[in-house]
Design an enzyme around this catalytic site. Sequence first.
Site, PDB file in Angstrom:
ATOM      1  N   ASP A 172     -70.364  -1.304  54.638  1.00  0.00           N
ATOM      2  CA  ASP A 172     -70.006  -1.317  56.056  1.00  0.00           C
ATOM      3  C   ASP A 172     -69.637   0.057  56.621  1.00  0.00           C
ATOM      4  O   ASP A 172     -69.170   0.167  57.746  1.00  0.00           O
ATOM      5  CB  ASP A 172     -68.874  -2.333  56.328  1.00  0.00           C
ATOM      6  CG  ASP A 172     -67.689  -2.137  55.412  1.00  0.00           C
ATOM      7  OD1 ASP A 172     -67.687  -1.152  54.653  1.00  0.00           O
ATOM      8  OD2 ASP A 172     -66.770  -2.968  55.451  1.00  0.00           O
ATOM      9  N   GLU A 201     -58.621   5.689  44.997  1.00  0.00           N
ATOM     10  CA  GLU A 201     -59.200   7.025  45.092  1.00  0.00           C
ATOM     11  C   GLU A 201     -58.404   7.993  44.218  1.00  0.00           C
ATOM     12  O   GLU A 201     -58.967   8.784  43.453  1.00  0.00           O
ATOM     13  CB  GLU A 201     -59.188   7.514  46.554  1.00  0.00           C
ATOM     14  CG  GLU A 201     -60.105   6.718  47.490  1.00  0.00           C
ATOM     15  CD  GLU A 201     -59.480   5.448  48.055  1.00  0.00           C
ATOM     16  OE1 GLU A 201     -58.358   5.073  47.606  1.00  0.00           O
ATOM     17  OE2 GLU A 201     -60.106   4.828  48.938  1.00  0.00           O
TER      18      GLU A 201
END
Length: 240
Positions: free
Chosen positions: A102, A187
């Site tokens: 997305d 991350e």
Amino acid sequence: MGPVSIGNSNYIIELLRLSQTLMLVKNFHWIVIEDSEKKTKLVENLLKESTIKYTHLNVKTNKAKHSTASGVEQRNLALDWLRKYLQTPEGAPGVVFFMDDDNTYSLKVFEEMRKVKRVGVWPVGIVGGMRVERPLVTDGKVSGFSALWKPYRPFPLDMAGFAINATLFLDYPEAKFSRKVQSGFQESEILKYFATVKDLEPLADNCTKVYVWHTRTQKMAILNPKKLKHPPINDDHIEV
Ligand SMILES: *[C@@H]1O[C@H](CO)[C@@H](O)[C@H](O)[C@H]1NC(C)=O
């Protein structure tokens, strides 16, 4: 027949949109991991009809493990595959970038990441309640981050804001994502193996250009910076 969305899920349309960007990227290998018990025909057909070099795998998220983390099993499966592939005669040097169906990617982000030596970073548009979340650069080095969402993260970056030299995954065979970390820390979880903040390589004109956007299909709210207790660093000069 083109792709058809199932129920209220638009993922296959997002995937088509992404695949048609990726068809324009040179020397590209797409590892697509489906979160499912079996590979679906829908995704298989979409990949076959594309001109992209791809590898199609699947692994179902283990819902039993209580965790809000998403994409952990899928990204780790891709890394397992990558490590094996890199050790075959076909395995060529490259750069690893974790994509989501997305997001919106400019072709320029793929050109930027070809410069990565270890870990390259760049701004991401419309993320974390901001117009742009980005590394701050002083004298060509990353000196901090402009991020509002959990700014205390070791690397307050979005998954779309960095790429890693593929050979590092062989140098650090233990590097992987973890279900144990809270949301927003994936991350940092992967980057901690490869770099400290000062080692990050700022790309996209010293992190002043936006080449990737977090265009979630759900409604995205941009917070009014004037109403925030800790307003973000002025980024009006950056086009988003
Ligand atoms: C980034 O900043 C450094 C230091 O100011 C400069 O030498 C370098 O040319 C800049 N790079 C780009 C791509 O603008």
